[in-house]
Design an enzyme around this catalytic site. Structure first.
Site, PDB file in Angstrom:
ATOM      1  N   HIS A 111       5.998 -24.827 -16.418  1.00 35.56           N
ATOM      2  CA  HIS A 111       6.102 -23.368 -16.265  1.00 35.56           C
ATOM      3  C   HIS A 111       6.946 -22.694 -17.358  1.00 35.56           C
ATOM      4  O   HIS A 111       6.578 -21.646 -17.877  1.00 35.56           O
ATOM      5  CB  HIS A 111       6.675 -23.056 -14.879  1.00 35.56           C
ATOM      6  CG  HIS A 111       6.243 -21.718 -14.352  1.00 35.56           C
ATOM      7  ND1 HIS A 111       6.081 -21.468 -13.010  1.00 35.56           N
ATOM      8  CD2 HIS A 111       5.941 -20.561 -14.977  1.00 35.56           C
ATOM      9  CE1 HIS A 111       5.701 -20.203 -12.846  1.00 35.56           C
ATOM     10  NE2 HIS A 111       5.614 -19.642 -14.026  1.00 35.56           N
ATOM     11  N   LYS A 115       1.695 -24.921 -11.550  1.00 36.11           N
ATOM     12  CA  LYS A 115       2.738 -25.117 -12.570  1.00 36.11           C
ATOM     13  C   LYS A 115       3.960 -25.800 -11.968  1.00 36.11           C
ATOM     14  O   LYS A 115       4.275 -25.595 -10.787  1.00 36.11           O
ATOM     15  CB  LYS A 115       3.169 -23.756 -13.157  1.00 36.11           C
ATOM     16  CG  LYS A 115       2.003 -22.868 -13.529  1.00 36.11           C
ATOM     17  CD  LYS A 115       2.425 -21.609 -14.264  1.00 36.11           C
ATOM     18  CE  LYS A 115       1.275 -20.624 -14.359  1.00 36.11           C
ATOM     19  NZ  LYS A 115       1.018 -19.871 -13.126  1.00 36.11           N
ATOM     20  N   TYR A 138       5.587 -19.816  -7.079  1.00 34.97           N
ATOM     21  CA  TYR A 138       5.011 -18.621  -6.430  1.00 34.97           C
ATOM     22  C   TYR A 138       4.996 -18.789  -4.905  1.00 34.97           C
ATOM     23  O   TYR A 138       4.786 -17.809  -4.193  1.00 34.97           O
ATOM     24  CB  TYR A 138       3.571 -18.352  -6.880  1.00 34.97           C
ATOM     25  CG  TYR A 138       3.351 -18.102  -8.362  1.00 34.97           C
ATOM     26  CD1 TYR A 138       4.409 -17.869  -9.226  1.00 34.97           C
ATOM     27  CD2 TYR A 138       2.067 -18.087  -8.893  1.00 34.97           C
ATOM     28  CE1 TYR A 138       4.190 -17.647 -10.583  1.00 34.97           C
ATOM     29  CE2 TYR A 138       1.837 -17.862 -10.231  1.00 34.97           C
ATOM     30  CZ  TYR A 138       2.896 -17.646 -11.078  1.00 34.97           C
ATOM     31  OH  TYR A 138       2.663 -17.433 -12.412  1.00 34.97           O
TER      32      TYR A 138
END
Ligand code: A2P
Length: 278
Positions: A110, A77, A52
């Site tokens: 993830h 993650k 992200y």
């Protein structure tokens, strides 16, 4: 401030909030401000990921907050390019440095990336990180039963959490039943069915009207009553507060059934057997 979400007990004995704040795709200075406001609003769990690109912002908000670190729950993650034992240890070090924290509450693989077939070695490194105390709980994301079975068969360690796509259009009953059978808590990403027309669904609108809440709140309450932990994302101050305020009302069995009935089986995100994110 809304009362923080109640705590659940994980299969490793640790506690986790029953609802968290989804941080994707918020980044930058605005991210630090929004995550800080989420904590002030009463959110205690922030869900981040290396991919992200906002671990720095999440960590800054946590460090700047007046809420003690011990009352906050930070998830991040491991991205696909870092599968493998040594790669995982190195990637985790990077995440912890970006977060600027001493430990992470929950670290997730993830995606399983079955074509790469390195998630078992990756999992072994996760267990090492837990043993060192750098990670409190270890879990997975987007793992199907066959992937979790392999982890357990080859390492004996059951994930504490499995974070998967879940919302009323894609309710994942088989995956949830499997997770529950293993004592794994299912977390829901895209809990509001991002990119679909879920929040405009007529049945949902009826149920929300009957209960006197917003459609978003009705959906999040549906998650809670199914035992899944939703991670809603919102940058809107009113919706952020409303999304946490789902523990003071409930849906009847009949209303739950009506929401179960709107399932289409359509995902808004990638399929775990195919999705590759490096
Ligand atoms: P916004 O940030 O403007 O609130 P998901 O969590 O399923 O990925 O969905 C996130 C999307 O849903 C975002 O676009 C967010 O926009 C919007 N959203 C979040 N909470 C609500 C709500 N309670 N009602 C309507 N839309 C919402």
């Amino acid at each position: 401030m809304t009362t923080p979400a109640p705590l659940l007990t994980l299969n490793d004995g640790r506690s986790m909030p029953a609802l968290g704040y989804g941080t994707y795709p918020i980044t930058g200075d605005e991210g630090v401000a929004v995550f800080g406001r989420a904590i002030e609003d009463g959110y205690r769990m922030l869900d981040s990921a290396a991919s992200y690109g906002n671990e720095t912002e999440v960590g800054a908000a946590v460090r700047e907050s007046s809420v003690p670190r011990s009352e906050l729950f930070v998830t991040t993650k491991l991205r696909g390019e870092s599968h493998g034992r040594d790669e995982t240890l190195k990637a985790f070090e990077g995440s912890l440095t970006r977060l600027g924290l001493d430990y992470v509450d929950l670290y997730l693989i993830h995606w399983p990336l079955p074509r790469l077939d390195r998630y078992v070695d990756t999992w072994r490194a996760f267990v090492e990180l837990r043993e060192e105390g750098l990670v409190r709980s270890v879990g997975v994301s987007n793992f199907m039963p066959e992937h979790v079975d392999r982890l357990v068969d080859e390492t004996g360690v059951v994930p504490a959490v499995n974070q998967v796509e879940m919302h009323p259009y894609f309710p994942q009953p088989a995956q949830r039943a499997y997770d529950a059978g293993r004592g794994i808590v299912t977390q829901a990403w895209s809990p509001l069915g991002r990119k679909s027309d879920l929040l405009g669904n007529e049945t949902l609108d009826d149920v929300a009207y009957e209960v006197g809440v917003t459609p978003g709140q009705a959906v999040l309450r549906w998650h809670v009553q199914h035992g899944s932990v939703p991670l809603p994302k919102s940058e809107d101050p009113t919706r952020m507060a409303q999304n946490l305020d789902v523990f003071s009302f409930s849906l009847s069995e009949e209303q739950m059934g009506r929401l179960d009935g709107i399932a289409t089986g359509e995902r808004v995100g990638g399929h775990p057997l195919e999705h590759e994110e490096f």
